[in-house]
Design a protein around this motif. Structure first.
Motif, PDB file in Angstrom:
ATOM      1  N   VAL A  49       0.970  -1.183  -0.133  1.00  0.00           N
ATOM      2  CA  VAL A  49       0.097   0.017   0.018  1.00  0.00           C
ATOM      3  C   VAL A  49       0.781   1.118   0.040  1.00  0.00           C
ATOM      4  CG1 VAL A  49      -1.822   1.205   1.482  1.00  0.00           C
ATOM      5  CG2 VAL A  49      -2.113  -1.051   1.033  1.00  0.00           C
ATOM      6  N   ALA A  50       1.833   1.281   0.713  1.00  0.00           N
ATOM      7  CA  ALA A  50       2.774   2.513   0.811  1.00  0.00           C
ATOM      8  C   ALA A  50       3.718   2.508  -0.492  1.00  0.00           C
ATOM      9  CB  ALA A  50       3.747   2.329   1.905  1.00  0.00           C
ATOM     10  N   GLY A  51       3.694   1.342  -1.038  1.00  0.00           N
ATOM     11  CA  GLY A  51       4.635   1.487  -2.588  1.00  0.00           C
ATOM     12  C   GLY A  51       3.844   2.191  -3.458  1.00  0.00           C
ATOM     13  N   TRP A  52       2.367   1.602  -3.439  1.00  0.00           N
ATOM     14  CA  TRP A  52       1.244   2.315  -4.204  1.00  0.00           C
ATOM     15  C   TRP A  52       1.185   3.640  -4.228  1.00  0.00           C
ATOM     16  CZ3 TRP A  52      -0.533   1.276  -8.921  1.00  0.00           C
ATOM     17  CH2 TRP A  52      -1.839   1.964  -9.362  1.00  0.00           C
ATOM     18  N   GLY A  53       1.262   4.155  -2.942  1.00  0.00           N
ATOM     19  CA  GLY A  53       1.210   5.544  -2.482  1.00  0.00           C
ATOM     20  C   GLY A  53       2.264   6.415  -3.141  1.00  0.00           C
ATOM     21  N   ILE A  83      -9.293   1.929  -1.040  1.00  0.00           N
ATOM     22  CA  ILE A  83      -8.284   1.111  -0.441  1.00  0.00           C
ATOM     23  C   ILE A  83      -7.730   1.612   0.875  1.00  0.00           C
ATOM     24  CG2 ILE A  83      -6.219  -0.433  -0.936  1.00  0.00           C
ATOM     25  CD1 ILE A  83      -7.562  -0.722  -3.836  1.00  0.00           C
ATOM     26  N   ALA A  84      -7.251   2.790   0.619  1.00  0.00           N
ATOM     27  CA  ALA A  84      -6.413   3.480   1.848  1.00  0.00           C
ATOM     28  C   ALA A  84      -7.318   3.662   2.991  1.00  0.00           C
ATOM     29  CB  ALA A  84      -6.046   4.795   1.299  1.00  0.00           C
ATOM     30  N   LYS A  85      -8.636   3.830   2.934  1.00  0.00           N
ATOM     31  CA  LYS A  85      -9.173   4.228   3.926  1.00  0.00           C
ATOM     32  C   LYS A  85      -9.568   2.584   4.616  1.00  0.00           C
ATOM     33  CE  LYS A  85     -12.899   7.172   4.117  1.00  0.00           C
ATOM     34  NZ  LYS A  85     -12.263   8.183   4.825  1.00  0.00           N
ATOM     35  N   ALA A  86      -9.790   1.769   3.689  1.00  0.00           N
ATOM     36  CA  ALA A  86      -9.922   0.309   4.349  1.00  0.00           C
ATOM     37  C   ALA A  86      -8.621  -0.100   5.020  1.00  0.00           C
ATOM     38  CB  ALA A  86     -10.427  -0.780   3.171  1.00  0.00           C
ATOM     39  N   CYS A  87      -7.682   0.138   4.512  1.00  0.00           N
ATOM     40  CA  CYS A  87      -6.562  -0.428   5.112  1.00  0.00           C
ATOM     41  C   CYS A  87      -6.309   0.349   6.480  1.00  0.00           C
ATOM     42  CB  CYS A  87      -5.108  -0.167   4.241  1.00  0.00           C
ATOM     43  SG  CYS A  87      -4.939  -1.308   3.056  1.00  0.00           S
ATOM     44  N   ALA A  88      -6.564   1.683   6.716  1.00  0.00           N
ATOM     45  CA  ALA A  88      -6.434   2.654   7.804  1.00  0.00           C
ATOM     46  C   ALA A  88      -7.416   2.041   8.983  1.00  0.00           C
ATOM     47  CB  ALA A  88      -6.592   4.204   7.408  1.00  0.00           C
ATOM     48  N   TRP A  89      -8.410   1.419   8.543  1.00  0.00           N
ATOM     49  CA  TRP A  89      -9.700   1.247   9.380  1.00  0.00           C
ATOM     50  C   TRP A  89      -9.170  -0.048   9.916  1.00  0.00           C
ATOM     51  CZ3 TRP A  89     -12.466   3.924  12.451  1.00  0.00           C
ATOM     52  CH2 TRP A  89     -13.028   5.250  11.957  1.00  0.00           C
ATOM     53  N   MET A  90      -9.078  -1.047   8.951  1.00  0.00           N
ATOM     54  CA  MET A  90      -8.585  -2.471   9.635  1.00  0.00           C
ATOM     55  C   MET A  90      -7.454  -2.534  10.111  1.00  0.00           C
ATOM     56  SD  MET A  90     -10.165  -5.365   8.846  1.00  0.00           S
ATOM     57  CE  MET A  90     -10.138  -5.973  10.248  1.00  0.00           C
ATOM     58  N   GLY A  91      -6.551  -1.958   9.837  1.00  0.00           N
ATOM     59  CA  GLY A  91      -5.293  -1.727  10.451  1.00  0.00           C
ATOM     60  C   GLY A  91      -5.423  -1.248  12.191  1.00  0.00           C
ATOM     61  N   ALA A 125       3.161  -8.226  15.589  1.00  0.00           N
ATOM     62  CA  ALA A 125       1.717  -8.161  15.043  1.00  0.00           C
ATOM     63  C   ALA A 125       1.197  -6.848  15.344  1.00  0.00           C
ATOM     64  CB  ALA A 125       0.756  -9.228  15.545  1.00  0.00           C
ATOM     65  N   ALA A 126       1.331  -6.200  16.529  1.00  0.00           N
ATOM     66  CA  ALA A 126       0.820  -4.713  16.914  1.00  0.00           C
ATOM     67  C   ALA A 126       1.651  -4.026  15.941  1.00  0.00           C
ATOM     68  CB  ALA A 126       0.972  -4.663  18.255  1.00  0.00           C
ATOM     69  N   LEU A 127       2.986  -4.013  15.777  1.00  0.00           N
ATOM     70  CA  LEU A 127       3.783  -2.885  14.866  1.00  0.00           C
ATOM     71  C   LEU A 127       3.329  -3.200  13.621  1.00  0.00           C
ATOM     72  CD1 LEU A 127       7.032  -3.506  16.744  1.00  0.00           C
ATOM     73  CD2 LEU A 127       5.525  -1.216  16.823  1.00  0.00           C
ATOM     74  N   CYS A 128       3.034  -4.411  12.980  1.00  0.00           N
ATOM     75  CA  CYS A 128       2.707  -4.609  11.631  1.00  0.00           C
ATOM     76  C   CYS A 128       1.136  -3.961  11.372  1.00  0.00           C
ATOM     77  CB  CYS A 128       2.702  -6.198  11.333  1.00  0.00           C
ATOM     78  SG  CYS A 128       4.378  -6.713  11.479  1.00  0.00           S
ATOM     79  N   ALA A 129       0.370  -3.957  12.337  1.00  0.00           N
ATOM     80  CA  ALA A 129      -0.911  -3.426  12.384  1.00  0.00           C
ATOM     81  C   ALA A 129      -0.679  -1.939  12.136  1.00  0.00           C
ATOM     82  CB  ALA A 129      -2.037  -3.975  13.292  1.00  0.00           C
ATOM     83  N   LEU A 130      -0.032  -1.419  13.125  1.00  0.00           N
ATOM     84  CA  LEU A 130       0.498   0.067  12.989  1.00  0.00           C
ATOM     85  C   LEU A 130       0.848   0.649  11.649  1.00  0.00           C
ATOM     86  CD1 LEU A 130       0.571   2.728  14.627  1.00  0.00           C
ATOM     87  CD2 LEU A 130       2.639   2.239  15.300  1.00  0.00           C
ATOM     88  N   ALA A 131       1.654  -0.102  11.159  1.00  0.00           N
ATOM     89  CA  ALA A 131       2.335  -0.034   9.883  1.00  0.00           C
ATOM     90  C   ALA A 131       1.309  -0.016   8.768  1.00  0.00           C
ATOM     91  CB  ALA A 131       3.573  -1.034   9.308  1.00  0.00           C
ATOM     92  N   LEU A 132       0.300  -0.937   8.898  1.00  0.00           N
ATOM     93  CA  LEU A 132      -0.782  -0.877   7.916  1.00  0.00           C
ATOM     94  C   LEU A 132      -1.505   0.392   8.103  1.00  0.00           C
ATOM     95  CD1 LEU A 132      -2.342  -2.367   5.798  1.00  0.00           C
ATOM     96  CD2 LEU A 132      -3.531  -3.645   7.538  1.00  0.00           C
ATOM     97  N   VAL A 133      -1.834   0.996   9.151  1.00  0.00           N
ATOM     98  CA  VAL A 133      -2.520   2.008   9.438  1.00  0.00           C
ATOM     99  C   VAL A 133      -1.885   3.495   8.914  1.00  0.00           C
ATOM    100  CG1 VAL A 133      -3.268   3.816  11.097  1.00  0.00           C
ATOM    101  CG2 VAL A 133      -3.681   1.464  11.647  1.00  0.00           C
ATOM    102  N   ILE A 134      -0.705   3.517   8.964  1.00  0.00           N
ATOM    103  CA  ILE A 134       0.268   4.505   8.533  1.00  0.00           C
ATOM    104  C   ILE A 134       0.106   4.424   6.834  1.00  0.00           C
ATOM    105  CG2 ILE A 134       2.663   5.432   8.391  1.00  0.00           C
ATOM    106  CD1 ILE A 134       2.792   4.631  11.524  1.00  0.00           C
ATOM    107  N   ALA A 135       0.439   3.249   6.531  1.00  0.00           N
ATOM    108  CA  ALA A 135       0.230   2.979   4.949  1.00  0.00           C
ATOM    109  C   ALA A 135      -1.002   3.570   4.367  1.00  0.00           C
ATOM    110  CB  ALA A 135       0.913   1.678   4.634  1.00  0.00           C
ATOM    111  N   GLY A 136      -2.093   3.061   5.040  1.00  0.00           N
ATOM    112  CA  GLY A 136      -3.421   3.643   4.477  1.00  0.00           C
ATOM    113  C   GLY A 136      -3.442   5.106   4.613  1.00  0.00           C
TER     114      GLY A 136
END
Length: 158
Positions: A49-53, A83-91, A125-136
């Motif tokens: 997601v960050a790469g697509w950004g 997709i960005a909104k979904a990633c941020a919320w899911m993360g 896992a928590a750090l990876c979820a935080l990374a997904l929020v930031i990427a979204g």
């Protein structure tokens, strides 16, 4: 559709943390082992997601938006926002879950051997979820039009 508010995400994380903690108190004895690989798939999604950004940002900055060869279609940008909104919320929800598990495990690490073994996996896992929020949030930021001054402004309350 307005930009995702960080305070709304923080509220979702807090609510999910509380609900996750309460659920973990009831069902932790039936959990499978939590390894450091448990949440790494979220990191893969966050990197994509960050790469697509970065790609969308470069195309918008270069003016390569529109219909034609080698141009980014405006609908692709609109879908990217979704997709960005979904990633941020899911993360955010997944981050809340892992924080709830961590809140349960931290005081029990000295008395439960399995809690001490599970904690590193929960932290990763928590750090990876935080990374997904930031990427979204990053992808959402990258999808803004460069001449859209209202995109930086806080949306009006409903």
């Amino acid at each position: 559709m307005g930009p995702t508010r960080v305070r709304d995400l923080a509220a979702a994380v807090a609510v999910t943390t509380v609900l996750g903690y309460l659920l973990v108190r009831i069902v932790y004895r039936w959990f499978p082992p939590i390894t450091v690989w448990t949440g790494v798939s979220l990191l893969g999604v966050a990197v994509a997601v960050a790469g697509w950004g970065f790609y969308v940002r470069a195309r918008i900055r270069d003016g390569d938006i529109g219909v034609g060869v080698n141009r980014l279609h405006p609908l692709a940008v609109a879908r990217s926002v979704v997709i960005a909104k979904a990633c941020a919320w899911m993360g955010g929800v997944v981050l809340g879950w892992w924080l709830g598990v961590a809140v349960y495990l931290v005081p029990r690490r000295s008395e439960l051997r399995v809690a001490a073994q599970d904690f590193p996996g929960v932290a990763v896992a928590a750090l990876c979820a935080l990374a997904l929020v930031i990427a979204g949030l990053w992808l959402q930021h990258c999808c803004k039009s460069p001449d859209d001054a209202s995109a930086d402004a806080e949306p009006a309350p409903d």
